[in-house]
Every structure is written in structure tokens, then in C-alpha cells.
Design an enzyme around this catalytic site. Structure first.
Site, PDB file in Angstrom:
ATOM      1  N   ASP A 241       0.813  -1.209   0.000  1.00  0.00           N
ATOM      2  CA  ASP A 241       0.000   0.000   0.000  1.00  0.00           C
ATOM      3  C   ASP A 241       0.852   1.267   0.000  1.00  0.00           C
ATOM      4  OD1 ASP A 241      -1.742  -2.102   0.697  1.00  0.00           O
ATOM      5  OD2 ASP A 241      -3.110  -0.696   1.636  1.00  0.00           O
ATOM      6  N   ARG A 242       0.302   2.315  -0.609  1.00  0.00           N
ATOM      7  CA  ARG A 242       0.930   3.635  -0.544  1.00  0.00           C
ATOM      8  C   ARG A 242       0.742   4.228   0.855  1.00  0.00           C
ATOM      9  NH1 ARG A 242       1.766   7.824  -4.272  1.00  0.00           N
ATOM     10  NH2 ARG A 242       0.645   6.688  -5.883  1.00  0.00           N
TER      11      ARG A 242
END
Length: 352
Positions: free
Chosen positions: A81-82
Site C-alpha cells: 500500500d501507498r
């Protein structure tokens, strides 16, 4: 499409309350678990990288630029995930070259924690699992109900849904894939093609799992099911004896659902009939997956939660620690506990 249409029903009952996830990157921490012994020498440089506020593909591009190599020579095991604090492995193919100076890639959002030489490149899916530390903040919940739910999950597992992030913002990946499938077209860029094909397979799998959750059969085997162990991609048909296997009760063995590709479901009898009926209106998507050359695979319907522990650092914060097999979604656990609020909001939860 709505979140419910993409994910399906909960298995353990209504949410116990609401909370915020990812108010900060430190609230969602992920560590890849790798069980590959690294040789210490070879043509490939493996990097143990910590990143925050940065997705995996962006990190790979920065590493490639700093190392002065084409992006195609950068490999990683999985996408992270960012909006998270993550630690994961990358590898660079550097035959006959010294270790590059990677300082230009590093800042507050990316740090190289360790680098080791190895004889082979890092393959997709090579990591065995992911370890998670999640902090649910602004928690408003019935704590007794939440404790019971957590104990139930630890003992019984959860439905192994693909998370919303697989489908893009407001289901955009799936909508894009539908358009291409209707036109019998595949994207030229490999990463785009992979992302859209994965969105379609994930959506069709979630439909099967949702039907099994509704029927109460997601966590038990029935004749004709294809069974698999938690960390195995191989499967076998369940007869009466297999349905009574004690490893099902121990959460070592599970029924599976289809990851569609070429051909019909290899399940047997009523299970096969159900799986075919659930995608009977998705001919374009099925043909698109087959034309892309994907082979039929299976994914476990029930997800055991490894080493699940929890505590409350503050009255309105729940911290969870657990391990999941590679390719499984921590948000599938969270949605069995609470409805999620956008950061900074205290009502109108995101129900899914």
C-alpha cells in the site's frame, strides 16, 4: 459498484462499532516475511526497503533511477500500500557491476535498510507471508462485543475476500476491464494488463465467496469441493472422508473458490454447478481471461489469522498484530470488526 457488491457480506455478524484506519502511515505497518536464505554473492543485489506514503511501483522507479539501470531489471515480490509504513524486498540485476550508490533514491519516504547479494532475482510471490501491525483509531465500539468477535476470529478465521484496493477507486479497475473485455482488447503495458486481469479474477472470486458466506458454507467442506492447505497452491477433490478431515477444524485445510481462466471449474457436482452459475452472466469477462492465457487456479475461501494479538494503547485505539499468507488482505479482517470512517470524521461510516 458498491462496496458490498465488490466484497459481499460479513461472516461474523454486524460491525461492533466504527474506527479510523490509516490516520497516519504508522497506523498500517506491513513487513514481508521471506524464508529464502540469501547467498551473500551473485549477480543480483537484494534490498530490504522501508517506505512510507509511496507505492511499490514508485519505489522501484526511484531505485532504478538511482542505480542507473532500466526499470525492467528491478524485481519485487508483492505490491504494498501507498498509505502505509511498509518494509519489503527488491532486487536489482547487476551482472559484473559493483553495488550502486542508492543515496539519491532515499529520503523521508524511502530508506534502504539492508542490501545483500544473491544468485537469483526476486520472483513475484516469493515471500511466504506478511506481518501486520494495525492501529484502529477514533474507536467507538462495544468493547465486550469486540472482544468476543476477536476471539471468534482467532478461533474460526474470516472469509478470504480480496480487498477494495484490488478494484481501484470506486471500482475503476473493474469498469476499465469490462470495457476492454467487451472490445476483446488487452492493454499493451504489462503492469496495466496484470492489474486489470487481477481485478476481474478477484471480483469473480469474491462473488463465489459471498454466496458461500450467505449459505454458511465458506468455512466447511462439502462433497465436490476442492480443498487446499493454507500455504499451498495445489488442491484435491473432497469426498465424504475428506470432509471429515480433522485438519479442517484446525484451520490447516480449507475449501477453495475459483480464480477463473481457461476452461470450466474443476470442482465436482453441486459445487461445480454453483461456481458456474455464479458467473453465468459474465461471459465477456470469462472469455477475456481465457484469451489472456490465464489458467484456472484456486484460492482458499477461509483465511486463518496467524498469531493474532490485540491490545488498547489508549481507550479509543485498538492495536492488532497478526500474520497473513502472501496475497491476502488485512482489510478483510478489519471489516469483520468495525465500519471504517474517513480520517478526521466521527460519523457516517464507510459500511462495506
Amino acid at each position: 459498484m458498491t462496496e458490498f457488491e465488490l466484497l459481499g457480506p460479513r461472516a461474523h455478524g454486524p460491525a461492533c462499532g466504527s474506527a479510523v484506519l490509516k490516520a497516519s502511515a504508522e497506523d498500517f505497518q506491513v513487513d514481508e516475511v521471506l524464508d529464502i536464505p540469501l547467498a551473500g554473492e551473485g549477480e543480483h543485489l537484494w534490498l530490504w526497503v522501508e517506505k512510507r506514503g509511496l507505492n511499490t511501483e514508485e519505489a522501484a522507479k526511484r531505485i532504478a533511477r538511482a542505480a542507473g539501470v532500466p526499470l525492467r531489471l528491478i524485481s519485487y515480490a508483492g505490491l504494498k500500500d501507498r498509505q502505509a509504513l511498509t518494509r519489503q524486498w527488491f532486487s536489482l540485476h547487476l551482472p559484473g557491476k559493483l553495488d550502486p550508490d542508492l543515496s539519491a533514491a532515499q529520503d523521508a519516504s524511502l530508506s534502504v535498510l539492508k542490501q545483500v547479494r544473491h544468485s537469483r532475482k526476486l520472483q513475484r510471490g516469493a515471500h511466504a507471508a506478511n506481518g501486520f501491525i494495525l492501529r484502529l483509531t477514533q474507536l467507538s465500539a462495544d468493547t465486550e462485543a469486540l472482544e468476543r468477535r476477536l476471539q471468534q476470529i482467532a478461533a474460526q478465521g474470516i472469509p478470504n475476500y480480496y480487498g477494495l484496493q484490488r478494484f481501484g477507486h470506486e471500482g475503476g479497475n473493474l469498469a476499465h476491464a469490462r470495457h476492454l473485455a467487451a472490445a476483446r482488447s488487452l492493454p499493451e503495458k504489462r503492469n496495466v494488463r496484470s492489474r486489470l486481469l487481477s481485478a476481474v479474477r478477484s471480483y469473480l472470486f469474491n462473488r463465489t465467496l459471498a454466496a458461500r458466506v450467505t449459505a454458511g458454507s465458506w468455512n466447511r467442506a462439502q462433497p465436490g469441493d476442492l480443498l487446499a492447505f493454507t500455504d499451498s497452491r495445489s488442491f484435491f477433490v473432497a469426498g465424504a472422508a475428506e470432509c471429515a478431515d480433522p485438519r479442517l477444524a484446525r484451520l490447516d485445510l480449507h475449501p477453495t473458490g475459483p480464480l477463473w481462466g481457461v476452461g470450466a471449474s474443476p470442482a465436482v457436482g453441486a459445487v461445480q454447478q454453483l461456481e458456474q452459475e455464479l458467473v453465468g452472466d459474465e461471459g465477456d469477462l470469462l472469455e477475456w481471461l481465457a484469451e489472456a492465457g490465464l489458467q484456472h487456479e484456486r484460492r482458499i475461501l477461509r483465511l486463518p489469522i496467524g498469531g493474532l494479538t490485540w491490545h488498547y494503547p489508549e481507550p479509543d485505539i485498538l492495536q492488532l498484530e497478526f500474520v497473513l499468507p502472501a496475497g491476502c488482505f488485512a482489510t478483510a479482517l478489519v471489516r469483520e470488526l468495525v465500519d471504517l470512517l474517513p480520517a478526521g470524521q466521527t460519523d457516517n461510516p464507510c459500511v462495506f
